[in-house]
Design a protein around this motif. Structure first.
Motif, PDB file in Angstrom:
ATOM      1  N   SER A 264      24.952 -17.425 -12.417  1.00 41.56           N
ATOM      2  CA  SER A 264      26.246 -18.109 -13.918  1.00 41.56           C
ATOM      3  C   SER A 264      25.306 -18.941 -15.051  1.00 41.56           C
ATOM      4  O   SER A 264      25.441 -18.621 -15.737  1.00 41.56           O
ATOM      5  CB  SER A 264      27.153 -18.700 -13.067  1.00 41.56           C
TER       6      SER A 264
ATOM      7  N   ASN B 231      19.050 -10.977 -28.577  1.00 45.98           N
ATOM      8  CA  ASN B 231      20.593 -10.819 -30.213  1.00 45.98           C
ATOM      9  C   ASN B 231      19.827 -11.763 -30.653  1.00 45.98           C
ATOM     10  O   ASN B 231      20.621 -12.177 -31.888  1.00 45.98           O
ATOM     11  CB  ASN B 231      20.455 -12.347 -28.825  1.00 45.98           C
TER      12      ASN B 231
ATOM     13  N   MET C  16      31.260 -21.089 -27.089  1.00 49.94           N
ATOM     14  CA  MET C  16      32.190 -20.973 -25.559  1.00 49.94           C
ATOM     15  C   MET C  16      30.669 -21.362 -24.593  1.00 49.94           C
ATOM     16  O   MET C  16      30.421 -21.733 -24.075  1.00 49.94           O
ATOM     17  CB  MET C  16      32.493 -20.602 -25.154  1.00 49.94           C
ATOM     18  N   PHE C  17      29.629 -20.821 -25.363  1.00 49.60           N
ATOM     19  CA  PHE C  17      28.563 -20.494 -24.086  1.00 49.60           C
ATOM     20  C   PHE C  17      27.418 -20.811 -24.820  1.00 49.60           C
ATOM     21  O   PHE C  17      25.819 -19.946 -24.534  1.00 49.60           O
ATOM     22  CB  PHE C  17      27.856 -18.930 -23.650  1.00 49.60           C
TER      23      PHE C  17
ATOM     24  N   PHE D 188      23.701 -19.428 -30.743  1.00 52.82           N
ATOM     25  CA  PHE D 188      24.300 -19.225 -32.059  1.00 52.82           C
ATOM     26  C   PHE D 188      24.897 -20.567 -33.229  1.00 52.82           C
ATOM     27  O   PHE D 188      25.142 -20.366 -34.187  1.00 52.82           O
ATOM     28  CB  PHE D 188      25.198 -18.749 -31.271  1.00 52.82           C
TER      29      PHE D 188
ATOM     30  N   GLU E  47      28.519 -25.930 -23.474  1.00 47.74           N
ATOM     31  CA  GLU E  47      27.563 -25.319 -21.861  1.00 47.74           C
ATOM     32  C   GLU E  47      27.321 -26.182 -21.080  1.00 47.74           C
ATOM     33  O   GLU E  47      27.856 -27.732 -20.405  1.00 47.74           O
ATOM     34  CB  GLU E  47      25.589 -25.990 -23.237  1.00 47.74           C
ATOM     35  N   LEU E  48      27.620 -25.457 -19.985  1.00 48.66           N
ATOM     36  CA  LEU E  48      27.984 -26.058 -18.515  1.00 48.66           C
ATOM     37  C   LEU E  48      26.648 -26.201 -17.525  1.00 48.66           C
ATOM     38  O   LEU E  48      26.256 -26.752 -16.974  1.00 48.66           O
ATOM     39  CB  LEU E  48      28.608 -24.929 -17.731  1.00 48.66           C
TER      40      LEU E  48
ATOM     41  N   ASP F 275      32.620 -27.011 -17.687  1.00 45.15           N
ATOM     42  CA  ASP F 275      32.840 -25.507 -18.013  1.00 45.15           C
ATOM     43  C   ASP F 275      33.665 -24.792 -19.562  1.00 45.15           C
ATOM     44  O   ASP F 275      34.666 -26.030 -19.608  1.00 45.15           O
ATOM     45  CB  ASP F 275      33.827 -25.469 -16.977  1.00 45.15           C
ATOM     46  N   CYS F 276      33.376 -24.734 -20.093  1.00 38.00           N
ATOM     47  CA  CYS F 276      34.385 -23.930 -20.962  1.00 38.00           C
ATOM     48  C   CYS F 276      36.361 -23.044 -20.871  1.00 38.00           C
ATOM     49  O   CYS F 276      36.717 -23.447 -22.168  1.00 38.00           O
ATOM     50  CB  CYS F 276      33.318 -23.145 -22.104  1.00 38.00           C
TER      51      CYS F 276
ATOM     52  N   GLY G  32      29.597 -15.492 -26.241  1.00 39.07           N
ATOM     53  CA  GLY G  32      28.441 -14.911 -25.776  1.00 39.07           C
ATOM     54  C   GLY G  32      27.803 -15.239 -24.040  1.00 39.07           C
ATOM     55  O   GLY G  32      27.494 -15.721 -23.999  1.00 39.07           O
TER      56      GLY G  32
END
Ligand code: SAM
Length: 251
Positions: A45, A83, A103-104, A110, A127-128, A160-161, A176
């Motif tokens: 993940s 991307n 969120m990621f 980005f 970011e996790l 974790d978002c 993303g």
């Protein structure tokens, strides 16, 4: 043999055959790189690459793209080359004084182009993966985003978002991610201001790409009205599966 150059590192894809040291050295001199690596695959993940050094001794480099600098360690974080256009498309959509949530965020794929090419009031970059988070912080400094703003315009957040997003409100939210992005729609939409826009990425079977993503957004939006603004095919993700982005305004 397919390859790509990230910063000062030549990456051979995993179907390269065993190259001799002299062949690797000639590639190194031809492409003016410091290392040559092979990335077998990206796993888990946290999207971590499994990397093998074929020549040289370092997998850390600084990659320049669209006027932005990205420091990264290819043995710890991935580089999503496909991307590039999408990163600039989003940066150009961000309006002055907007609040953006990424969120990621990764190493800032980005977030950094937004900070360099647009003029948001605030960017929350979540970011996790602790490795990616460290590079995210470095890249915010490397591109002088907060220094030029004179305040903490871009806020790196380790976590974790799902749990971090609800702490903030945003006008524009970037999602993303791959495979399970839809699981994060409730957190995203809960943080989205009325009339805000989400950029929802989904890796989806081609035959479902014009229906499933939008259906999932509408389901998560409940009684909030959803207006689809745009639909972008980013790249072929795997055989029969596309990486797409839905831009949706949610009242
Ligand atoms: N958004 C960037 C892009 O599209 O180029 C990065 C994509 S990368 C595939 C996904 C990133 O999300 C990785 O850095 C991973 O560590 C991070 N991630 C995975 N699950 C997460 C979560 N629950 N909360 C925050 N970040 C997460």
């Amino acid at each position: 043999m397919k390859w790509k150059i990230i910063g000062k590192i030549l990456i051979l894809d995993n179907d390269y055959d065993d190259l001799s040291k002299s062949h690797l050295e000639s590639l190194r001199d031809k492409f003016h790189v410091k290392s040559i690596v092979k990335i077998d695959h990206i796993e888990g993940s946290l999207r971590e690459p499994k990397t093998e050094i074929l020549l040289g001794d370092s997998t850390e480099t600084i990659h320049k793209e669209n006027g932005c600098y990205f420091k990264l360690d290819l043995s710890k974080v991935m580089w999503a080359k496909g991307n590039t256009n999408e990163r600039m498309r989003i940066a150009k959509l961000v309006k002055d004084d907007e609040v953006v949530m990424d969120m990621f965020a990764g190493i800032g794929y980005f977030s950094i182009p937004i900070g360099v090419h647009a003029n948001p009031r605030k960017v929350y970059s979540i970011e996790l993966n602790p490795n990616s988070y460290e590079f995210l912080k470095t890249n915010i400094e490397l591109n002088k985003i907060n220094q030029k703003a004179g305040y903490e315009k871009m806020v790196p957040i380790l976590g974790d978002c799902r749990f971090e997003a609800p702490k903030y409100k945003a006008d524009r939210i970037l999602m993303g991610y791959v495979k399970i992005t839809h699981e994060f729609l409730p957190a995203a939409i809960g943080s989205l201001n009325p009339g805000g826009i989400i950029h929802y990425h989904e890796t989806v079977p081609e035959k479902l790409m014009y229906t499933r993503p939008v259906d999932r957004i509408k389901e998560a939006a409940g009684d909030r009205e959803v207006n689809v603004l745009d639909f972008t095919k980013v790249k072929k993700y795997s055989p029969g599966v596309m990486h797409i982005v839905v831009d949706a305004q949610i009242e």
